[in-house]
Write an enzyme that holds these catalytic residues in place. Structure first.
Site, mmCIF file in Angstrom:
data_model
loop_
_atom_site.group_PDB
_atom_site.id
_atom_site.type_symbol
_atom_site.label_atom_id
_atom_site.label_comp_id
_atom_site.label_asym_id
_atom_site.label_seq_id
_atom_site.Cartn_x
_atom_site.Cartn_y
_atom_site.Cartn_z
ATOM 1 N N LYS A 1 0.842 -1.198 0.000
ATOM 2 C CA LYS A 1 0.000 0.000 0.000
ATOM 3 C C LYS A 1 0.879 1.250 0.000
ATOM 4 O O LYS A 1 1.868 1.323 0.742
ATOM 5 C CB LYS A 1 -0.900 -0.032 1.242
ATOM 6 C CG LYS A 1 -1.878 1.123 1.389
ATOM 7 C CD LYS A 1 -2.741 0.914 2.638
ATOM 8 C CE LYS A 1 -3.776 2.012 2.819
ATOM 9 N NZ LYS A 1 -4.668 1.740 3.970
ATOM 10 N N SER B 1 -9.311 1.763 2.999
ATOM 11 C CA SER B 1 -8.442 2.497 2.097
ATOM 12 C C SER B 1 -7.374 1.622 1.449
ATOM 13 O O SER B 1 -6.633 2.073 0.584
ATOM 14 C CB SER B 1 -7.756 3.638 2.856
ATOM 15 O OG SER B 1 -6.967 3.136 3.925
ATOM 16 N N SER C 1 -9.919 -0.511 7.225
ATOM 17 C CA SER C 1 -9.333 -0.453 5.887
ATOM 18 C C SER C 1 -8.648 -1.724 5.416
ATOM 19 O O SER C 1 -8.208 -1.794 4.270
ATOM 20 C CB SER C 1 -8.354 0.722 5.802
ATOM 21 O OG SER C 1 -9.051 1.944 5.875
#
Length: 405
Positions: free
Chosen positions: A44, A121, A145
């Site tokens: 990420k 996210s 997330s």
């Protein structure tokens, strides 16, 4: 094929998945051998990776980043264990969303339900794994997330005990909630990552824990969701027995929702507010409004809601003890459609927070498993365990995954 062995997901073209950030390739070394050898790792884009910038899903943050000279602690551990770097992947803007739709960089494809949002996210992380472009992926979980994208994309995902895994070299959103989590399609790969990142448990959750069901969470959900969850419990009854229905939300879901929102918002603004104002960040829908609301939260409100959090953590800790786990759906429903309105997505997010904040406010670990489906879309089944019981929780989850039809 056993559910704990590698799945047969066929990778699609990366340009179709839209999950990787198109940074110029840089050499990222990894150990020639180790427990994660042969696994492709996606990261990420809020974790630093040496040789790359850290864009955090926002063009201003990307411009301010520069090329990082060292990798974040979890990235370095996985590379040292033999994982091969597949690339940096998309994130919702400043990790302050749960939909996976980034106004600047687009929406990664949900490999489990392509007509639905991937969730955020950690959207790119879940997309890369569910589309077969990575075997494992690092995400972060502040308000859901990792857990929400895991549910939406049909993956295994863990929010660990808070602060169990170092986040050095990672963008903060709300430090007292931020955790390092990860995704995999199969329990073998997932467990191998856990062995590298988690170390030994500090808790002593037994192999056969005392099993409870969050009855008050189920009461929030639609009958069709309650039905598929009940059917799953029946399918697993020879492992879990007859779970005890319990009340989890003390004093109430509304109180916990607002406690989470205020604490997260206050910390997010303290972390990013000055930078947002100084550089006039052009934030996307939803994220802009959340930061603007966060800017109004006072220190006194933060203190008041922190007291609610402390009382809840004590009561939830007493409920679980050292030997108990709570079962519940991960999120309120399957992933919303890509065509749903921004208001509909925001309403879904707010409903999801009421469930996801149990783990967030307590700091206790929660794992989401791809054990349910609705309308031919993945739907996560969750287990919350006591503080420090992450490895035992993974072992218990493995037993449940073995029973998957």
């Amino acid at each position: 094929m056993s559910p704990t062995s590698a799945t047969s997901t066929t990778a699609i073209d990366a340009s179709v998945a839209r999950c990787f950030i198109p940074y110029p390739a840089a050499e990222v070394a990894h150990a020639a051998s180790g427990p994660l050898s042969g696994l492709r790792l996606a990261v990420k884009d809020i974790y630093d990776v040496a040789g790359y910038p850290t864009g955090c899903g926002n063009p201003h943050m990307l411009a301010l980043s520069g090329i990082k000279q060292t990798s974040a602690d979890p990235v370095e551990k996985l590379l040292a264990a033999g994982a091969g770097f597949a690339g940096k992947v998309c994130t919702d803007e400043l990790a302050f969303s749960m939909n996976g739709k980034n106004a600047h960089f687009g929406t990664p494809r949900n490999g489990g339900a392509p007509d639905r949002i991937p969730g955020g996210s950690s959207s790119g992380s879940a997309s890369a794994v569910s589309n077969g472009l990575a075997d494992i992926a690092l995400g972060t979980d502040t308000g859901g997330s990792v857990r929400a994208p895991a549910s939406h994309c049909g993956l295994i995902g863990l929010r660990p005990t808070h602060a169990r895994i170092s986040l050095k070299g990672t963008m903060d959103l709300a430090a007292t909630f931020d955790t390092c989590g990860w995704f995999a399609r199969d329990m073998d790969s997932f467990t191998r990552v856990g062995n590298v990142l988690l170390g030994e448990d500090s808790g002593n959750l037994p192999d056969t824990p005392r099993v409870m069901v969050a009855a008050d969470v189920l009461a929030l959900l639609e009958p069709r969701v309650q039905a598929v969850f009940s059917q799953t419990l029946e399918r697993l009854d020879h492992v879990i027995g007859t779970p005890l229905p319990v009340k989890t939300a003390t004093p109430s879901f509304d109180a916990l929702y607002w406690a989470f929102r205020h604490i997260q918002g206050y910390q997010a603004w303290q972390e990013h507010g000055a930078r947002i104002r100084r550089h006039d960040f052009q934030l996307g829908p939803g994220v802009a409004e959340r930061f603007e609301w966060s800017s109004t939260i006072t220190a006194q409100q933060m203190e008041e809601h922190s007291a609610v959090r402390a009382r809840f953590r004590d009561s939830f800790g007493q409920l679980l003890g050292h030997d108990g786990v709570v079962l519940m759906p991960t999120v309120p429903d399957i992933a919303p459609l890509l065509t749903d309105s921004e208001q509909s997505l925001e309403n879904y997010r707010n409903q999801a927070i009421r469930m996801l904040c149990l783990s967030g406010l307590s700091g206790f670990p929660q794992i989401s498993l791809p054990l349910m489906r609705l309308d031919d879309a993945p739907f996560g089944f969750s287990i919350i365990g006591p503080h420090g019981s992450d490895q035992a929780l993974i072992r218990f989850a493995t037993r449940l995954m073995h029973e998957r039809a």
